[in-house]
Design a protein around this motif. Structure first.
Motif, mmCIF file in Angstrom:
data_model
loop_
_atom_site.group_PDB
_atom_site.id
_atom_site.type_symbol
_atom_site.label_atom_id
_atom_site.label_comp_id
_atom_site.label_asym_id
_atom_site.label_seq_id
_atom_site.Cartn_x
_atom_site.Cartn_y
_atom_site.Cartn_z
ATOM 1 N N ARG A 142 -37.285 22.761 -35.784
ATOM 2 C CA ARG A 142 -38.244 21.797 -36.330
ATOM 3 C C ARG A 142 -37.700 21.162 -37.613
ATOM 4 O O ARG A 142 -37.914 19.979 -37.859
ATOM 5 N N LEU A 143 -37.020 21.951 -38.426
ATOM 6 C CA LEU A 143 -36.416 21.400 -39.645
ATOM 7 C C LEU A 143 -35.362 20.355 -39.286
ATOM 8 O O LEU A 143 -35.302 19.284 -39.896
ATOM 9 N N LEU A 144 -34.528 20.663 -38.279
ATOM 10 C CA LEU A 144 -33.503 19.714 -37.865
ATOM 11 C C LEU A 144 -34.120 18.446 -37.298
ATOM 12 O O LEU A 144 -33.623 17.331 -37.527
ATOM 13 N N LEU A 145 -35.218 18.594 -36.562
ATOM 14 C CA LEU A 145 -35.915 17.432 -36.008
ATOM 15 C C LEU A 145 -36.441 16.532 -37.115
ATOM 16 O O LEU A 145 -36.295 15.305 -37.074
ATOM 17 N N SER A 146 -37.032 17.150 -38.143
ATOM 18 C CA SER A 146 -37.572 16.384 -39.261
ATOM 19 C C SER A 146 -36.470 15.710 -40.068
ATOM 20 O O SER A 146 -36.551 14.515 -40.393
ATOM 21 N N ARG A 147 -35.436 16.468 -40.387
ATOM 22 C CA ARG A 147 -34.336 15.896 -41.169
ATOM 23 C C ARG A 147 -33.642 14.776 -40.394
ATOM 24 O O ARG A 147 -33.326 13.716 -40.933
ATOM 25 N N GLY A 148 -33.393 15.025 -39.118
ATOM 26 C CA GLY A 148 -32.741 14.018 -38.298
ATOM 27 C C GLY A 148 -33.586 12.771 -38.145
ATOM 28 O O GLY A 148 -33.070 11.643 -38.200
ATOM 29 N N GLY A 149 -34.889 12.962 -37.965
ATOM 30 C CA GLY A 149 -35.781 11.817 -37.845
ATOM 31 C C GLY A 149 -35.780 10.967 -39.097
ATOM 32 O O GLY A 149 -35.779 9.728 -39.032
ATOM 33 N N ASN A 150 -35.765 11.600 -40.248
ATOM 34 C CA ASN A 150 -35.769 10.854 -41.500
ATOM 35 C C ASN A 150 -34.444 10.123 -41.739
ATOM 36 O O ASN A 150 -34.428 9.021 -42.297
ATOM 37 N N ILE A 151 -33.348 10.722 -41.316
ATOM 38 C CA ILE A 151 -32.060 10.028 -41.416
ATOM 39 C C ILE A 151 -32.068 8.784 -40.537
ATOM 40 O O ILE A 151 -31.611 7.703 -40.944
ATOM 41 N N TYR A 152 -32.607 8.922 -39.333
ATOM 42 C CA TYR A 152 -32.680 7.775 -38.424
ATOM 43 C C TYR A 152 -33.563 6.673 -39.002
ATOM 44 O O TYR A 152 -33.219 5.489 -38.944
ATOM 45 N N ILE A 153 -34.706 7.043 -39.562
ATOM 46 C CA ILE A 153 -35.615 6.068 -40.161
ATOM 47 C C ILE A 153 -34.933 5.316 -41.296
ATOM 48 O O ILE A 153 -35.047 4.091 -41.411
ATOM 49 N N LYS A 154 -34.214 6.053 -42.127
ATOM 50 C CA LYS A 154 -33.515 5.434 -43.254
ATOM 51 C C LYS A 154 -32.489 4.421 -42.762
ATOM 52 O O LYS A 154 -32.357 3.317 -43.313
ATOM 53 N N MET A 155 -31.760 4.774 -41.695
ATOM 54 C CA MET A 155 -30.747 3.880 -41.151
ATOM 55 C C MET A 155 -31.373 2.680 -40.447
ATOM 56 O O MET A 155 -30.920 1.542 -40.592
#
Length: 262
Positions: A142-155
């Motif tokens: 779940r942490l990886l999902l959240s971190r990855g999602g936020n990286i994608y949003i930023k990009m």
């Protein structure tokens, strides 16, 4: 309603807490908010919880004139609950609103940090992923999902924020009026992204402050795969629309504003 109390430099503040089946948590979170910042008011926006959360909130309201309850017809989603709460705040003349989960994942003891930052900003995002922020009791996936999602949003959207999906944040009412929050159709965590996106696109002063996120100890999480899929699809669409609009502007055209990007 009790006589208005103001948070220094911010004004009258309403903490909006959406609830659905949070009978195990609503008393404690309300008490913690009242202790942390006695001057703020609380609105429990309950979606007709089958477990009696709304009735408990009514009991709290009856003994504390800083606690109010908005009873809604049924479960319509996080975004709809917040939009209704923001409309209530506007009608009652509040200067700022705070979003906070009912399950204890957002520490009311950190509320002063958000409100202090709001003195010099129009919106403040509580952030797990900057120095000083942290996440407790989440499984690695779940942490990886959240971190990855936020990286994608930023990009995808070009926003500088490290945690656009977080649900602990504060807005000045003038911001919500300007971005036409009543037209936000997103639900779940994409609601948080869309609010930040609209605020950012309109050039408001925004900042992030570190928060500690702690997974709920009681009750059932509302997070699901469908919520994540909705967020991914909407962010992708907004990013494509934004780039297309920027291209048209570079070519000297004057595109009409897209209502989803207000």
């Amino acid at each position: 309603m009790s006589e208005a109390q103001e948070y220094p430099g911010v004004g009258r503040v309403l903490v909006v807490i959406p609830t659905y089946d949070e009978a195990e948590n609503i008393r404690q979170i309300t008490q913690r908010v009242r202790r942390a910042v006695p001057s703020v008011d609380i609105l429990v926006a309950d979606d007709n919880s089958p477990d009696g959360t709304g009735a408990i909130a009514d009991e709290l309201s009856a003994t504390d004139d800083h606690v109010f309850v908005l009873h809604r017809a049924g479960k319509q989603g996080l975004g709809a609950a917040y939009v209704a709460g923001f409309a209530w705040a506007k009608d009652k003349g509040y200067d700022a609103v705070v979003e906070m989960d009912a399950d204890g994942s957002h520490a009311p003891e950190e509320l002063p940090k958000l409100l202090d930052a709001l003195r010099d900003n129009d919106a403040v995002l509580g952030t797990r992923y900057i120095p000083g922020g942290s996440v407790h009791n989440w499984p690695l996936h779940r942490l990886l999902l959240s971190r990855g999602g936020n990286i994608y949003i930023k990009m995808a959207l070009g926003m500088p924020f490290r945690d656009a999906t977080g649900g602990y944040r504060a807005y000045r009412m003038a911001v919500l009026d300007h971005i036409d929050v009543a037209t936000v159709a997103s639900q779940g965590y994409s609601f948080q992204v869309e609010l930040a996106w609209r605020t950012f696109r309109h050039g408001f002063r925004m900042t992030e402050v570190p928060i500690t996120f702690t997974e709920r100890e009681r009750g059932k999480s509302k997070m699901s795969g469908n919520i994540f899929k909705e967020q991914l699809l909407r962010v992708t669409r907004w990013g494509v629309q934004s780039r297309a609009q920027a291209l048209r502007q570079r070519l000297g055209r004057d595109p009409k504003a897209d209502s989803t990007l207000r």
